[in-house]
Design a protein around this motif. Structure first.
Motif: not given
Ligand code: FES
Ligand code: FES
Length: 157
Positions: A75-100
């Motif tokens: 939560e803290g890492l995400s809110d800080s914006g530090e990994i926004s590019d990594l999160q976008a890459a996971f979304r764009d490349r379908n790097a998660l399914q259930c997300g667990f």
């Protein structure tokens, strides 16, 4: 036992039983449920958090051992914006399914990208080898981490 720590930049003071692990403390006491619990014995990596800048498996650490520490969760890492590019890459490349596995995977991937600017695919695999994913087959996750590293280094994805 009374503990005092910093969690995602906020001072936390709490009474905890000595047997409570950090993962359960974060999830149940602080309601930071982005830290997932899978195996509960240090194998799957779903519970990965940062303690004093180092990634740890929070199911293997007692909450009382975090007394005086600085803890960062997804939560803290995400809110800080530090990994926004990594999160976008996971979304764009379908790097998660259930997300667990995803919060722990993102914590571990960011840890690698802080250590090494342009890790090759073998190195990415090696660094994420302690984080299990039952859904994706890992290729898309490696792709997402690799493309983020390249973009951060100013290379074409
Ligand atoms: Fe901690 Fe699996 S829940 S490593
Ligand atoms: Fe389901 Fe990884 S996306 S376990």
């Amino acid at each position: 036992m009374r503990i005092l720590l910093d969690v995602n930049g906020a001072r936390v003071e709490a009474d905890v039983l000595p047997r409570v692990n950090l993962a359960d403390f974060l999830r149940e006491h602080l309601e930071l449920t982005g830290t997932h619990v899978g195996c509960e014995h240090g194998v799957c990596g779903a519970c990965t958090v940062r303690v004093n800048g180092e990634i740890v498996r929070s199911c293997l650490m007692l909450a009382v051992q975090a007394h005086g520490a600085s803890v960062q969760t997804i939560e803290g890492l995400s809110d800080s914006g530090e990994i926004s590019d990594l999160q976008a890459a996971f979304r764009d490349r379908n790097a998660l399914q259930c997300g667990f596995c995803t919060p722990g995977m993102l914590m571990a991937a960011q840890d690698l990208l802080q250590q090494q600017e342009l890790p090759d695919r073998q190195r990415i695999r090696q660094h994420l080898s302690g984080n299990y994913c039952r859904c994706t087959g890992y290729q898309a996750i490696i792709d997402a981490v690799e493309s983020t590293a390249r973009a951060r280094a100013g290379h074409a994805p």
